[in-house]
Structures are given as C-alpha cells and as structure tokens.
Design a protein around this motif. Structure first.
Motif, short mmCIF file in Angstrom:
data_model
loop_
_atom_site.label_atom_id
_atom_site.label_comp_id
_atom_site.label_asym_id
_atom_site.label_seq_id
_atom_site.Cartn_x
_atom_site.Cartn_y
_atom_site.Cartn_z
N LEU A 8 0.83 -1.20 0.00
CA LEU A 8 0.00 0.00 0.00
C LEU A 8 0.86 1.26 0.00
N ARG A 9 2.06 1.19 0.64
CA ARG A 9 3.02 2.29 0.71
C ARG A 9 2.38 3.58 1.22
N LEU A 10 1.70 3.47 2.35
CA LEU A 10 1.14 4.65 2.98
C LEU A 10 1.49 4.64 4.47
N GLY A 11 2.01 5.75 4.93
CA GLY A 11 2.30 5.95 6.34
C GLY A 11 1.86 7.35 6.73
N TYR A 12 2.18 7.75 7.95
CA TYR A 12 1.75 9.07 8.40
C TYR A 12 2.68 9.57 9.49
N MET A 13 2.72 10.88 9.64
CA MET A 13 3.48 11.55 10.69
C MET A 13 2.55 12.50 11.41
N VAL A 14 2.73 12.60 12.73
CA VAL A 14 2.08 13.64 13.51
C VAL A 14 3.18 14.60 13.93
N LEU A 15 3.14 15.80 13.39
CA LEU A 15 4.22 16.77 13.58
C LEU A 15 3.87 17.79 14.66
N PRO A 16 4.85 18.18 15.47
CA PRO A 16 4.62 19.30 16.38
C PRO A 16 4.19 20.53 15.58
N VAL A 17 3.32 21.32 16.15
CA VAL A 17 2.75 22.48 15.43
C VAL A 17 3.83 23.36 14.80
N PRO A 18 4.95 23.68 15.48
CA PRO A 18 5.94 24.56 14.85
C PRO A 18 6.61 23.97 13.61
N LEU A 19 6.54 22.63 13.44
CA LEU A 19 7.20 21.99 12.30
C LEU A 19 6.25 21.70 11.14
N ALA A 20 4.96 21.68 11.39
CA ALA A 20 4.02 21.12 10.42
C ALA A 20 4.08 21.79 9.06
N ALA A 21 3.95 23.10 9.01
CA ALA A 21 3.90 23.79 7.72
C ALA A 21 5.19 23.61 6.93
N ALA A 22 6.34 23.76 7.59
CA ALA A 22 7.63 23.66 6.91
C ALA A 22 7.85 22.26 6.35
N LEU A 23 7.59 21.22 7.15
CA LEU A 23 7.84 19.86 6.68
C LEU A 23 6.88 19.44 5.57
N LYS A 24 5.65 19.94 5.62
CA LYS A 24 4.72 19.65 4.52
C LYS A 24 5.21 20.26 3.21
N LYS A 25 5.75 21.46 3.29
CA LYS A 25 6.24 22.12 2.08
C LYS A 25 7.47 21.40 1.53
N VAL A 26 8.39 21.01 2.42
CA VAL A 26 9.58 20.28 1.97
C VAL A 26 9.17 18.93 1.39
N HIS A 27 8.22 18.26 2.05
CA HIS A 27 7.75 16.96 1.55
C HIS A 27 7.19 17.09 0.14
N SER A 28 6.40 18.13 -0.08
CA SER A 28 5.83 18.35 -1.41
C SER A 28 6.91 18.58 -2.45
N ASP A 29 7.95 19.32 -2.08
CA ASP A 29 9.02 19.63 -3.02
C ASP A 29 9.89 18.41 -3.32
N LEU A 30 10.17 17.61 -2.28
CA LEU A 30 11.08 16.47 -2.45
C LEU A 30 10.42 15.25 -3.07
N TYR A 31 9.20 14.94 -2.62
CA TYR A 31 8.63 13.63 -2.94
C TYR A 31 7.37 13.67 -3.80
N ARG A 32 6.72 14.84 -3.90
CA ARG A 32 5.50 14.93 -4.71
C ARG A 32 4.51 13.84 -4.32
N GLY A 33 3.93 13.94 -3.15
CA GLY A 33 3.03 12.91 -2.64
C GLY A 33 1.91 12.56 -3.60
N GLY A 34 1.51 11.30 -3.57
CA GLY A 34 0.48 10.82 -4.49
C GLY A 34 -0.48 9.84 -3.83
N HIS A 35 -1.00 8.90 -4.62
CA HIS A 35 -1.97 7.90 -4.14
C HIS A 35 -3.18 8.58 -3.50
#
Length: 505
Positions: A338-365
């Motif tokens: 299935l290749r699906l996992g999840y992270m629960v991020l501390p509030v100060p990290l959430a926006a930054a890590l989502k943006k980096v994730h989008s740039d690096l990996y281009r999430g799909g499925h």
C-alpha cells in the motif's frame, strides 16, 4: 513512377515481425536509414503511394511519418516532399562505439561513497513472504472487496484534487479520520493540520533527517535497533550513537554525552527485542529532549498488535506540545505494498515539513487515500485490526509452544512483551546466527539474524521469527526444519559447554 525507396522499404517491411502494422513500418524505415539503404537527402515515398504498395491505410503511414519526423529521422520540405534528414547520421555516429572498441564492452560503474556505504549496509530481504519472515502481516486475509468497492465508487467521478499533485500533506478526509483514530486508539494529541501522509516509514525518517539535521549532527538510535534508520542517517551525513536498550527501553546516555539533535525510539514495542519503555524512562527522555532542544522520533512499531493487557499509550501524548514526531504506517495493519504511512508533527514543524515533503517527494496515491479514509470511517479498519489481533495471538502462542517443545524455554527472548508480529529466538553468545540464517534461507525459512541489528560489539545472537504470515498448520513442519538446522550448528558448542545454559532436546 515507382521509386527505389519504395522497393527498399517494402523489402525491409516484409522482414519485420509483429502484430502492430505501424510498429513494423516504423522499424523498417528506421533500419533502412540506420543501415544506409536510405541515405541522407533521399526522398521518402508519398504516403499514398507507400500505403497502396504495402496494402496499408494511409493513416497508418502518416502516423509513422509523423513519428519519424518528430524523432529527426526525416524532414518535410514545402512543395518538395519528405526526405531523410541530412543530419541524422551525424547525430547517430556519436552514439556508436569507435571502430576500435571491442563489442559488448562492459561499462565502468562507480558508485558514490554514500552509495557504496548504503550498499554495504543494505539488509532488506529479497523475499518478503513465507515462513518466519518478520514484520509482514497476513495479506491474504485483508478485506480487499470492501476497500475496492469504496475505490470503485470514488473512481467513477474522481475529484480533480485526487488526480493532481498533492501540496497539502495528504487528503484532508484521511487526515481527519486518522486524527480520530489515533486519539482514541493511541492517545495521540493532534489536529488534522499536524498530520502528514507519507509513503511509509522510510520516507518519514528521511524527511525529518534531511530537514532537521545538518551533516555532522548527532543522533541517538536504539541498540539493537532498526537497520533502516541507520542507513538513512548515513546517507544524510548524520553521525549516530547506538544507545543500549534494557527491559525499560532506551537507557539515556550520561550527562556529559554529546547532545543529540534527534532521538529515535520504538517505545511501545521496541524493535527488535520487544521491551516496553517504562513511564519513568519516557518522562526522563522528554525532559532530556526539552533540555537539549532535541527532537524525539517515535516509531509506534506494531502498537496495534498487543495480545495481553491494555494498549500502551503513545509517548507523544504524554505531554501537551511534546517535542515528539510521531510516525506510523499501514504496512503492518493492512499490507506493505500500500506504501502509505503518516506523521504527527509538532505544530511549529508542520507547515515547513509539509512544504519540503511536497518539493522532495511529490506525494500521491490520493484516490487511495480518499478510499482509505472511508475505510477507516466506516469501521472496516478497526474491525480488521481486531480480527488480526486474535489471529496473530494464536499464531504467536503456537510458535512459542514449538520453541519450548523442540528447543527449550531458554531459547525464548528475554523481553517477551506478548505483542507484535515477530519474536526473538535467543541463541548462545558464541553461536553464528549469520550462518544459521544463511542455511535457513536456502531452505526457504526466512529468518533474520539478531546480530545484524547491532551497530557495536559485543552483539547478542539470535533469530527474528515472524509468525503473522504463516498459519499454524504450516508452522509446525517449517519450525521442525529450522530447529534441526539450529541443533546442527550448536551441537559441538553445547557438548563442550556441558549444556549449562542451553541444551538440545
């Protein structure tokens, strides 16, 4: 007038095989050009003439001509016709080996230093299904029909946002469903905005390492611990210290140790030994992280499959706004592909890590994510976990009984937390668990050596035995074969030791 080019192409076309006529014609003209039968500046037959000669539709010929022109083999001249491009052979000659080069000359391949390091430490098994493979659920019992029915309904008129790039860290419905599930089942404190959907644990670990660590930073990992974390740290230039694990979990290093940037732990079911981190150790770890401004990465490994007592609450939910990045996966509860996992991020990290994730990996499925959200919301997910928990409990008891009966209770691992998808078969310190594993694997018994999970020496010896993907009927004969291999390897040592600690039955 019939041209010579028509004859050349006709002969080449007759030598081509295959069902698709346009592919045969394309291959024929290409071979004529490459072999020199159709030289540069040679006029190509008009499409109508070639179609009549080969008994093809004109559209088929036009389709091939368009492809050849797009690839630069031919070019059209206004009011003059179509010709073999004069530059085509100049371009092709650069691709050919020089005349003096021997045929089939092997390419020289040199991996980067990082690539060589990763290859040297790679531990993934080439086979992931069968007797005693650790960490793999019974995928044959997953309710595929229920999930497919949801998928089919969503796929009839899929929303546009399910078919494009994801820039929000996953489908909103799945993040909302996970928020409710994690709060109820794992005691995780979060809102949907803190959840980021990943393609499994490895991507989550890579993301936090890349975004929160600089090359040369220090990290703590459990000893023994998951090899995948160590490889990701190596690839990102992060140094790590292997911190010992006891019956209460990771034992924090002395006060004068280098403060870690990140601390990787599996508190609910330590991987691979199985101990549970005590409340006092959890509080100690949280206090240390706040003091050193470190981030704790909590891998909630196998937390859903606890076969006795109450579920162990997450470390993340122990304190409000804790310095914990919580990661989980559907690979064990549903199925790995299935290749699906999840992270629960501390509030100060959430926006930054989502943006980096989008740039690096281009999430799909995303369509699958939407279907999984309904699968959880409609109760299928919780029901499947309950069913599999009962099944895995029976299989674990069956394997424990086999070990006890055929080898002895002293072969059971010391941290038996009655949870997870594998258990440890403990071996004497001077046993060669690598040799035992190699022989077992050759007989399709997919065990893993415990010593491979240690970064430093001395390394304890044992085998990881998965029980989830093999039923009780097949388990008994498979374990009997494994026990014979173990006995053969240990017999000389046991005879010399007089059977003081271990014995062979």
């Amino acid at each position: 007038m019939r041209s010579l080019a028509v004859d050349v192409i006709t002969q080449a076309f007759s030598q081509q095989t295959g069902e698709k006529l346009h592919r045969r014609l394309y291959a024929a003209i290409c071979s004529c050009i490459l072999e020199g039968s159709l030289k540069p500046a040679t006029r190509i037959p008009p499409s109508r003439d070639l179609a009549n000669e080969l008994a093809l539709s004109r559209n088929t010929v036009l389709r091939v001509y368009e492809q050849l022109q797009a690839e630069g083999y031919i070019s059209a001249r206004t009011s003059s016709g179509t010709f073999v491009s004069e530059s085509v052979l100049d371009n092709l000659v650069q691709r050919k080996a020089p005349p003096s080069a021997p045929p089939q000359q092997a390419l020289s391949v040199q991996l980067s230093e990082r690539g060589q390091t990763l290859l040297g430490n790679a531990s993934a098994s080439p086979r992931q299904w069968g007797a005693f493979v650790p960490g793999v659920p019974d995928v044959t019992l997953f309710p595929h029909r229920a999930l497919k029915k949801i998928q089919d309904r969503l796929a009839r008129q899929p929303l546009p946002q399910y078919l494009t790039y994801d820039a929000y860290g996953g489908v909103a419905e799945l993040k909302a469903s996970l928020t409710d599930y994690l709060r109820t089942a794992r005691g995780v404190r979060c809102s949907p905005d803190q959840i980021l959907i990943t393609e499994g644990i490895h991507q989550a670990l890579d993301l936090v390492t890349r975004t929160l660590c600089n090359p040369g930073d220090q990290a703590w990992v459990e000893e023994p611990g998951y090899w995948g974390i160590k490889n990701i740290l190596r690839m990102n230039g992060v140094n790590f210290s292997a911190i010992a694990v006891d019956e209460e979990g990771l034992v924090p290093a002395e006060e004068n140790a280098v403060p870690p940037r990140m601390i990787f732990v599996t508190p609910s079911h330590q991987y691979p030994l199985g101990s549970v981190m005590s409340l006092s150790r959890r509080q100690q770890l949280l206090a240390l992280a706040r003091k050193t401004q470190s981030w704790i990465v909590e891998d909630d490994y196998d937390s859903e499959f606890r076969f006795a007592g109450q579920p162990i609450p997450s470390l993340q939910g122990l304190e409000e706004a804790s310095p914990v990045i919580y990661i989980g996966t559907f690979s064990k509860t549903l199925y790995p592909a299935l290749r699906l996992g999840y992270m629960v991020l501390p509030v100060p990290l959430a926006a930054a890590l989502k943006k980096v994730h989008s740039d690096l990996y281009r999430g799909g499925h995303l369509l699958m994510q939407a279907a999984l959200a309904e699968f959880i919301r409609e109760g299928y997910y919780a029901a499947h976990i309950r069913k599999m928990r009962q099944l895995y409990s029976r299989r674990r008891l069956a394997l424990v009984a086999l070990i006890t009966r055929q080898l002895g209770k002293e072969y059971l691992g010391e941290f038996s937390s009655n949870a997870g998808l594998h258990l440890i078969l403990q071996l004497p310190d001077d046993a060669d668990d690598l040799a035992i594993t190699q022989e077992a694997n050759q007989q399709a018994l997919l065990v893993r050596p415990l010593s491979r999970y240690f970064a430093d020496t001395p390394r304890r010896k044992g085998l990881l035995l998965g029980f989830a993907s093999i039923d009780e009927e097949a388990m008994a004969p498979a374990f009997t074969r494994l026990a014979e291999i173990i006995k053969k390897h240990l017999l000389n040592r046991l005879m010399l030791a007089g059977g003081a600690q271990f014995s062979v039955r």
